[in-house]
Scaffold this motif. Structure first.
Motif, PDB file in Angstrom:
ATOM      1  N   PHE A  41      27.328  34.182  57.885  1.00 65.28           N
ATOM      2  CA  PHE A  41      26.342  34.405  58.656  1.00 65.28           C
ATOM      3  C   PHE A  41      26.540  35.817  59.619  1.00 65.28           C
ATOM      4  N   ILE A  42      25.786  36.449  60.107  1.00 68.66           N
ATOM      5  CA  ILE A  42      25.957  37.662  60.740  1.00 68.66           C
ATOM      6  C   ILE A  42      24.631  37.579  62.063  1.00 68.66           C
ATOM      7  N   GLY A  43      25.193  37.599  63.255  1.00 64.93           N
ATOM      8  CA  GLY A  43      24.293  37.363  64.344  1.00 64.93           C
ATOM      9  C   GLY A  43      24.980  37.506  65.679  1.00 64.93           C
ATOM     10  N   ARG A  44      24.147  37.951  66.484  1.00 63.47           N
ATOM     11  CA  ARG A  44      24.907  38.326  68.041  1.00 63.47           C
ATOM     12  C   ARG A  44      24.688  37.328  69.036  1.00 63.47           C
ATOM     13  N   VAL A  45      25.996  36.464  69.747  1.00 61.34           N
ATOM     14  CA  VAL A  45      25.898  35.804  70.715  1.00 61.34           C
ATOM     15  C   VAL A  45      26.476  36.374  71.738  1.00 61.34           C
ATOM     16  N   ARG A  83      30.972  31.211  57.136  1.00 63.89           N
ATOM     17  CA  ARG A  83      31.932  32.137  57.943  1.00 63.89           C
ATOM     18  C   ARG A  83      31.000  32.954  58.962  1.00 63.89           C
ATOM     19  N   PHE A  84      31.652  33.012  60.080  1.00 64.03           N
ATOM     20  CA  PHE A  84      30.939  33.776  61.097  1.00 64.03           C
ATOM     21  C   PHE A  84      31.983  34.613  61.839  1.00 64.03           C
ATOM     22  N   ASP A  85      31.830  35.915  61.636  1.00 58.35           N
ATOM     23  CA  ASP A  85      32.804  36.785  62.300  1.00 58.35           C
ATOM     24  C   ASP A  85      32.284  37.611  63.316  1.00 58.35           C
ATOM     25  N   THR A  86      31.257  37.877  63.637  1.00 60.37           N
ATOM     26  CA  THR A  86      30.515  38.718  64.718  1.00 60.37           C
ATOM     27  C   THR A  86      31.106  38.404  66.135  1.00 60.37           C
ATOM     28  N   PRO A  87      31.784  39.402  66.531  1.00 62.52           N
ATOM     29  CA  PRO A  87      32.247  39.197  67.867  1.00 62.52           C
ATOM     30  C   PRO A  87      31.548  39.109  69.044  1.00 62.52           C
ATOM     31  N   PRO A  88      31.569  38.244  70.185  1.00 59.77           N
ATOM     32  CA  PRO A  88      30.561  38.010  70.956  1.00 59.77           C
ATOM     33  C   PRO A  88      30.267  39.177  71.956  1.00 59.77           C
ATOM     34  N   ALA A  89      29.059  39.244  72.339  1.00 60.26           N
ATOM     35  CA  ALA A  89      28.938  40.429  73.316  1.00 60.26           C
ATOM     36  C   ALA A  89      29.592  39.889  74.534  1.00 60.26           C
ATOM     37  N   THR A  90      30.028  41.259  75.215  1.00 61.33           N
ATOM     38  CA  THR A  90      30.722  40.912  76.752  1.00 61.33           C
ATOM     39  C   THR A  90      30.037  41.097  77.917  1.00 61.33           C
ATOM     40  N   ASP A 116       3.560  13.120  66.764  1.00 62.48           N
ATOM     41  CA  ASP A 116       2.584  13.593  65.338  1.00 62.48           C
ATOM     42  C   ASP A 116       3.686  14.401  64.467  1.00 62.48           C
ATOM     43  N   ALA A 117       5.007  14.632  64.975  1.00 60.03           N
ATOM     44  CA  ALA A 117       5.866  15.357  64.380  1.00 60.03           C
ATOM     45  C   ALA A 117       5.820  17.027  64.507  1.00 60.03           C
ATOM     46  N   GLU A 118       4.760  17.286  64.916  1.00 59.57           N
ATOM     47  CA  GLU A 118       4.570  18.733  65.218  1.00 59.57           C
ATOM     48  C   GLU A 118       5.427  19.450  66.296  1.00 59.57           C
ATOM     49  N   ARG A 119       5.844  20.563  65.926  1.00 61.19           N
ATOM     50  CA  ARG A 119       6.759  21.136  66.759  1.00 61.19           C
ATOM     51  C   ARG A 119       6.351  22.630  67.595  1.00 61.19           C
ATOM     52  N   THR A 120       6.714  22.461  68.776  1.00 59.76           N
ATOM     53  CA  THR A 120       5.953  23.643  69.612  1.00 59.76           C
ATOM     54  C   THR A 120       7.444  24.385  70.189  1.00 59.76           C
ATOM     55  N   MET A 121       7.389  25.739  69.918  1.00 62.24           N
ATOM     56  CA  MET A 121       8.830  26.530  69.893  1.00 62.24           C
ATOM     57  C   MET A 121       8.530  27.396  71.182  1.00 62.24           C
ATOM     58  N   CYS A 122       9.506  27.602  71.948  1.00 59.82           N
ATOM     59  CA  CYS A 122       9.485  28.561  73.092  1.00 59.82           C
ATOM     60  C   CYS A 122      10.974  29.104  72.943  1.00 59.82           C
ATOM     61  N   THR A 123      10.773  30.669  72.448  1.00 58.99           N
ATOM     62  CA  THR A 123      12.065  31.128  72.466  1.00 58.99           C
ATOM     63  C   THR A 123      12.676  32.434  73.072  1.00 58.99           C
ATOM     64  N   PHE A 124      13.635  32.194  73.669  1.00 63.77           N
ATOM     65  CA  PHE A 124      14.206  33.473  74.461  1.00 63.77           C
ATOM     66  C   PHE A 124      15.505  34.186  73.461  1.00 63.77           C
ATOM     67  N   LEU A 125      14.954  35.188  73.319  1.00 63.92           N
ATOM     68  CA  LEU A 125      15.690  35.883  72.174  1.00 63.92           C
ATOM     69  C   LEU A 125      17.237  36.447  72.516  1.00 63.92           C
ATOM     70  N   GLY A 126      17.390  36.917  74.130  1.00 67.73           N
ATOM     71  CA  GLY A 126      18.519  37.278  74.526  1.00 67.73           C
ATOM     72  C   GLY A 126      19.363  38.143  73.644  1.00 67.73           C
ATOM     73  N   ALA A 127      20.646  37.803  73.731  1.00 64.70           N
ATOM     74  CA  ALA A 127      21.632  38.337  73.154  1.00 64.70           C
ATOM     75  C   ALA A 127      21.597  38.775  71.372  1.00 64.70           C
ATOM     76  N   SER A 128      20.770  37.974  70.778  1.00 64.08           N
ATOM     77  CA  SER A 128      20.496  38.145  69.694  1.00 64.08           C
ATOM     78  C   SER A 128      19.660  39.494  69.159  1.00 64.08           C
ATOM     79  N   THR A 129      19.094  40.181  70.084  1.00 61.83           N
ATOM     80  CA  THR A 129      18.085  41.421  69.738  1.00 61.83           C
ATOM     81  C   THR A 129      19.101  42.568  70.194  1.00 61.83           C
ATOM     82  N   GLN A 130      20.417  42.290  70.450  1.00 63.20           N
ATOM     83  CA  GLN A 130      21.314  43.315  70.666  1.00 63.20           C
ATOM     84  C   GLN A 130      22.181  43.763  69.422  1.00 63.20           C
ATOM     85  N   LEU A 131      21.941  43.104  68.251  1.00 63.43           N
ATOM     86  CA  LEU A 131      22.600  43.276  67.022  1.00 63.43           C
ATOM     87  C   LEU A 131      22.479  44.619  66.657  1.00 63.43           C
TER      88      LEU A 131
END
Length: 337
Positions: free
Chosen positions: A86-90, A109-116, A131-146
């Protein structure tokens, strides 16, 4: 009978995914909570860091785990015995540590170094109603810095399939990384798979997605709403005819109506696996893709790919969260042999 895919014999990984590195916070709640906070039931809203903190503090106890659509898929493949990366930014923060430990613990395998510096680690608040329905609220944060320079292209060149999520198209930087990785994978003899991710995402990037689907993607995953949105039609069969032949393999999920797999003129209608009461639909599409891609990279028939995808999806909706609480490898032995 469709031919089994041919992959480069030197591939050391089955599937590498690039996506948003998000910590999922799953909370079981009532419709009244959604109404109180003005949340559209069943939707996915992008929120800022302040909104994320306010909602988090207002929520009841939750289950925190590494998430994000493609990360969920990679974990599912690893649980089935596949070799994944997996490749992604934290960020170098608490949630970033949770994500990194959690995804490595299942064998991905996850080797992407974290942002400082910059934004904090992304999180997705997932509210599951009775009713098992899910409602999502997403803050994308560091992931958008890839960025392209963050990519471990050696990993991309070592995989049979590179799996990408449409959500990446919301970030210009991540979009550049997406394109660079796809080109490197293709040049090394690998295949590219894409998930359309979300109907609203398709609405925002329809022309770009149509360009990708027409000749740049080998395997396409979408649900019924997404494929209809892509071709701006209310008729499912019309959408299928439009997409047929654009990619080598197309897999469309239809919730309780199962899924449809297309390859050229061939079509397979795959039923669902009813393994228990419906608890939470979070990750159903992700685990479908995981089962499908695992079978696909092992050279199995497309019908069996669809069946394994349906089985994994059928299991995940019987529990809270997108990490299977039963052994997927054993589940497969029990139901598919």
């Amino acid at each position: 009978m469709a031919e089994s895919p041919r992959f480069q014999p030197s591939a050391s990984l089955d599937v590498v995914g690039i996506g948003n590195a998000i910590v999922d916070v799953l909370v079981q709640t009532q419709d009244s909570f959604l109404e109180q906070h003005g949340l559209a039931k069943g939707g996915m809203a992008l929120i800022d860091e302040q909104q994320a903190e306010t909602l988090y503090q207002s929520s009841g106890p939750g289950l925190e785990t590494s998430g994000g659509s493609v990360a969920n898929t990679m974990v599912g493949i690893a649980q089935l015995g596949g070799r994944t990366g997996f490749i992604g930014r934290v960020r170098d923060d608490q949630l970033g540590s949770i994500f990194s430990h959690d995804i490595r613990a299942v064998g991905a395998r996850f080797d992407t170094p974290p942002a400082t510096s910059g934004a904090t680690t992304a999180r997705c608040l997932i509210y599951v109603t009775p009713d098992a329905e899910r409602t999502m609220c997403t803050f994308l944060g560091a992931s958008t810095q890839l960025e392209p320079q963050d990519l471990d292209l050696s990993m991309v060149k070592e995989t049979k399939v590179l799996y990408l999520e449409g959500y990446l198209w919301d970030s210009p930087a991540a979009k550049r990384a997406f394109i660079a990785a796809a080109e490197a994978c293709r040049k090394a003899g690998g295949q590219v798979a894409l998930s359309l991710s979300d109907g609203f995402c398709v609405d925002r990037h329809r022309e770009s997605f149509l360009d990708l689907v027409n000749g740049h993607v080998d395997v396409l995953f979408a649900n019924e709403a997404e494929i209809k949105s892509l071709y701006e039609t209310d008729d499912f069969d019309t959408a299928l005819e439009r997409v047929r032949g654009c990619c080598s393999v197309i897999a469309i999920t239809r919730a309780g109506e199962g899924s449809v797999v297309l390859n050229g003129d061939q079509r397979w209608d795959i039923g669902i696996f009813n393994l228990g009461s419906l608890v939470d639909t979070t990750g159903a599409g992700d685990l479908y893709a995981g089962g499908f891609l695992h079978a696909y990279t092992q050279g199995e028939s497309l019908e069996r790919c669809g069946e394994l995808g349906a089985l994994c999806a059928g299991q995940i909706v019987t529990q809270l969260g997108a990490r299977s609480q039963v052994c997927l490898k054993e589940l497969r032995s029990q139901h598919l042999g």
